[in-house]
Design an enzyme around this catalytic site. Structure first.
Site, PDB file in Angstrom:
ATOM      1  N   SER A 128       0.864  -1.181   0.000  1.00  0.00           N
ATOM      2  CA  SER A 128       0.000   0.000   0.000  1.00  0.00           C
ATOM      3  C   SER A 128       0.893   1.221   0.000  1.00  0.00           C
ATOM      4  O   SER A 128       2.056   1.158   0.412  1.00  0.00           O
ATOM      5  CB  SER A 128      -0.887   0.007   1.257  1.00  0.00           C
ATOM      6  OG  SER A 128      -1.549   1.251   1.417  1.00  0.00           O
ATOM      7  N   TYR A 141      -2.541  -0.956  10.343  1.00  0.00           N
ATOM      8  CA  TYR A 141      -2.473  -1.060   8.880  1.00  0.00           C
ATOM      9  C   TYR A 141      -1.081  -0.706   8.376  1.00  0.00           C
ATOM     10  O   TYR A 141      -0.499  -1.434   7.557  1.00  0.00           O
ATOM     11  CB  TYR A 141      -3.520  -0.154   8.244  1.00  0.00           C
ATOM     12  CG  TYR A 141      -3.707  -0.399   6.768  1.00  0.00           C
ATOM     13  CD1 TYR A 141      -4.427  -1.503   6.315  1.00  0.00           C
ATOM     14  CD2 TYR A 141      -3.162   0.459   5.816  1.00  0.00           C
ATOM     15  CE1 TYR A 141      -4.603  -1.742   4.966  1.00  0.00           C
ATOM     16  CE2 TYR A 141      -3.328   0.232   4.464  1.00  0.00           C
ATOM     17  CZ  TYR A 141      -4.050  -0.875   4.049  1.00  0.00           C
ATOM     18  OH  TYR A 141      -4.209  -1.107   2.692  1.00  0.00           O
TER      19      TYR A 141
END
Length: 229
Positions: A128, A141
């Site tokens: 990401s 995350y």
């Protein structure tokens, strides 16, 4: 370009990017096999498994390899998140995010590795933009995706010349990923997000390079992505 995509294991293939990748593999006359908690809507071959259970995940991968007599590629699209301050996200959920995003990625690749080595196959991991940039209310995350970055780079070094490894770094996509978030953590109505099909096309590019040609890292994000660069 390789003419045969072969059998491709796709985690998180029941929705979002994973579903788009599975459809793209099928459109290229490959055989997508989905690992997810839910049955894929397109009716692809699948294994129902909770990726937070890494032992069950490895067993599911082994069943797929045994059924097909091998494996040509793995794409690890499964991901989860619950934004919030570190002291506002409970321990169990915090650790589940890291497990699904990072530990399950390693578990799938570990279980698939003998077959991938035999086929000189490929791995596409999904990191990401938040695996390269830390932001508040995203400790789990970011930790998991930073981990995917390190895992992918180390795996590429470890298997160089034997397995192709591509780390995909996607920005915001128009998927259900944001649906269950509190309103303050959802993209605004005018946010410019990429269709997952466009990102899946990039995955297919990596999967279809000739043997010996590697796309090591691939950033695909909206032109106005706020977390890149």
């Amino acid at each position: 370009m390789k003419s045969d995509v072969g059998t491709v294991l796709v985690t998180g293939g029941a929705s979002g990017l994973g579903a788009a990748v599975a459809c793209a593999v099928a459109a290229a006359d490959g055989c997508p096999v989905v690992l997810d908690r839910r049955e894929p809507p397109a009716g692809f071959e699948h294994e129902i498994v909770d990726l937070a259970d890494t032992e069950a995940t490895e067993a599911a991968v082994t069943r797929v390899v045994d059924r097909h007599g091998g494996l040509d590629a793995v794409v690890t699209c499964a991901g989860t998140d619950t934004p919030g301050a570190l002291d506002a996200v409970g321990r169990e959920r915090w650790e589940q995010i890291v497990t699904v995003n990072l530990f399950a990625t390693a578990a799938v690749v570990r279980a698939a590795l003998p077959a991938l080595l035999a086929a000189r196959g490929r791995v596409v991991t999904v990191a990401s933009t938040l695996g390269l940039r830390g932001v508040g209310d995203a400790t789990a995350y970011c930790a998991s995706k930073f981990g995917v970055v390190g895992f992918s780079r180390a795996l590429a070094a470890e298997t160089a010349g034997r397995v192709g490894v591509t780390m995909l770094v996607p920005g915001g996509m128009s998927t259900a990923f944001f649906d269950e978030r509190e309103e303050r953590y959802k993209p605004p109505p005018d946010a410019k997000l990429n269709p997952p099909q466009e990102v899946a096309d990039a995955v297919m590019y990596a999967l279809t390079r000739p043997v010996g040609v590697e796309v090591r890292e691939l950033v695909v994000c909206p032109a106005e992505e706020s977390s890149w660069p």
